[in-house]
Motif scaffolding. Sequence first.
Motif, PDB file in Angstrom:
ATOM      1  N   PRO A  72       0.802  -1.230   0.000  1.00 12.83           N
ATOM      2  CA  PRO A  72       0.000   0.000   0.000  1.00 12.83           C
ATOM      3  C   PRO A  72       0.838   1.285   0.000  1.00 12.83           C
ATOM      4  CG  PRO A  72      -0.233  -1.165   2.083  1.00 12.83           C
ATOM      5  CD  PRO A  72       0.580  -2.038   1.188  1.00 12.83           C
ATOM      6  N   LYS A  73       2.050   1.226   0.532  1.00 15.57           N
ATOM      7  CA  LYS A  73       2.887   2.439   0.560  1.00 15.57           C
ATOM      8  C   LYS A  73       3.530   2.724  -0.787  1.00 15.57           C
ATOM      9  CE  LYS A  73       4.230   2.992   5.351  1.00 15.57           C
ATOM     10  NZ  LYS A  73       5.352   3.053   6.291  1.00 15.57           N
ATOM     11  N   THR A  74       4.066   1.663  -1.409  1.00 16.51           N
ATOM     12  CA  THR A  74       4.838   1.873  -2.634  1.00 16.51           C
ATOM     13  C   THR A  74       4.063   1.531  -3.898  1.00 16.51           C
ATOM     14  OG1 THR A  74       5.745  -0.361  -2.604  1.00 16.51           O
ATOM     15  CG2 THR A  74       6.969   1.319  -1.388  1.00 16.51           C
ATOM     16  N   GLY A  75       3.001   0.744  -3.766  1.00 15.69           N
ATOM     17  CA  GLY A  75       2.244   0.328  -4.935  1.00 15.69           C
ATOM     18  C   GLY A  75       2.882  -0.824  -5.694  1.00 15.69           C
ATOM     19  N   VAL A  76       4.014  -1.326  -5.187  1.00 16.60           N
ATOM     20  CA  VAL A  76       4.714  -2.423  -5.855  1.00 16.60           C
ATOM     21  C   VAL A  76       3.925  -3.720  -5.661  1.00 16.60           C
ATOM     22  CG1 VAL A  76       6.842  -3.791  -5.843  1.00 16.60           C
ATOM     23  CG2 VAL A  76       6.958  -1.312  -5.526  1.00 16.60           C
ATOM     24  N   GLU A  77       3.746  -4.462  -6.757  1.00 14.39           N
ATOM     25  CA  GLU A  77       3.061  -5.743  -6.679  1.00 14.39           C
ATOM     26  C   GLU A  77       4.007  -6.794  -6.120  1.00 14.39           C
ATOM     27  OE1 GLU A  77       1.456  -6.755 -10.482  1.00 14.39           O
ATOM     28  OE2 GLU A  77      -0.217  -5.348 -10.260  1.00 14.39           O
ATOM     29  N   VAL A  78       3.480  -7.635  -5.231  1.00 16.30           N
ATOM     30  CA  VAL A  78       4.273  -8.717  -4.648  1.00 16.30           C
ATOM     31  C   VAL A  78       3.431  -9.991  -4.656  1.00 16.30           C
ATOM     32  CG1 VAL A  78       5.737  -7.280  -3.169  1.00 16.30           C
ATOM     33  CG2 VAL A  78       3.548  -8.063  -2.332  1.00 16.30           C
ATOM     34  N   PRO A  79       4.075 -11.135  -4.898  1.00 18.09           N
ATOM     35  CA  PRO A  79       3.314 -12.391  -4.866  1.00 18.09           C
ATOM     36  C   PRO A  79       3.013 -12.786  -3.418  1.00 18.09           C
ATOM     37  CG  PRO A  79       5.613 -12.838  -5.332  1.00 18.09           C
ATOM     38  CD  PRO A  79       5.460 -11.339  -5.299  1.00 18.09           C
ATOM     39  N   ILE A  80       1.813 -13.261  -3.174  1.00 24.50           N
ATOM     40  CA  ILE A  80       1.445 -13.785  -1.864  1.00 24.50           C
ATOM     41  C   ILE A  80       1.372 -15.292  -2.030  1.00 24.50           C
ATOM     42  CG2 ILE A  80      -0.305 -13.832  -0.051  1.00 24.50           C
ATOM     43  CD1 ILE A  80      -1.055 -10.987  -0.897  1.00 24.50           C
ATOM     44  N   GLU A  81       2.203 -15.991  -1.287  1.00 18.63           N
ATOM     45  CA  GLU A  81       2.339 -17.441  -1.418  1.00 18.63           C
ATOM     46  C   GLU A  81       1.057 -18.168  -1.024  1.00 18.63           C
ATOM     47  OE1 GLU A  81       5.038 -19.006  -2.706  1.00 18.63           O
ATOM     48  OE2 GLU A  81       5.796 -16.991  -3.104  1.00 18.63           O
ATOM     49  N   PRO A  82       0.845 -19.345  -1.598  1.00 20.19           N
ATOM     50  CA  PRO A  82      -0.316 -20.147  -1.192  1.00 20.19           C
ATOM     51  C   PRO A  82      -0.217 -20.482   0.296  1.00 20.19           C
ATOM     52  CG  PRO A  82       0.753 -21.104  -3.116  1.00 20.19           C
ATOM     53  CD  PRO A  82       1.644 -20.009  -2.614  1.00 20.19           C
TER      54      PRO A  82
END
Length: 101
Positions: A72-82
């Motif tokens: 939310p701060k940087t807007g960078v997309e990150v994968p969320i692991e299963p």
Amino acid sequence: MTSTPAAGSVTRADLADAVHREIGLSRTESADLVEQVLDRISEELVAGNNVKISSFGSFVLRDKGLRVGRNPKTGVEVPIEPRTVLTFRPSQLLREAINRG
């Protein structure tokens, strides 16, 4: 069973105290009984089994797949692991009791 008003939640000690008052077991036996019940529920959940307590509700394990989240701060997309998440679904009786107040 009552909990400390400021705490807003019921502790293991509160449960053991309620067992002691309601059933008459010693405080040590009451605490051991509460621990045994909680341990059994935990063991089943860790083993991958759902736990249903009649007239109370069900603890349900649910698998969540890989997904993309966003910082939310940087807007960078990150994968969320299963992962596996635990949810609680109250029984209809509990739901009705809560809504009655």
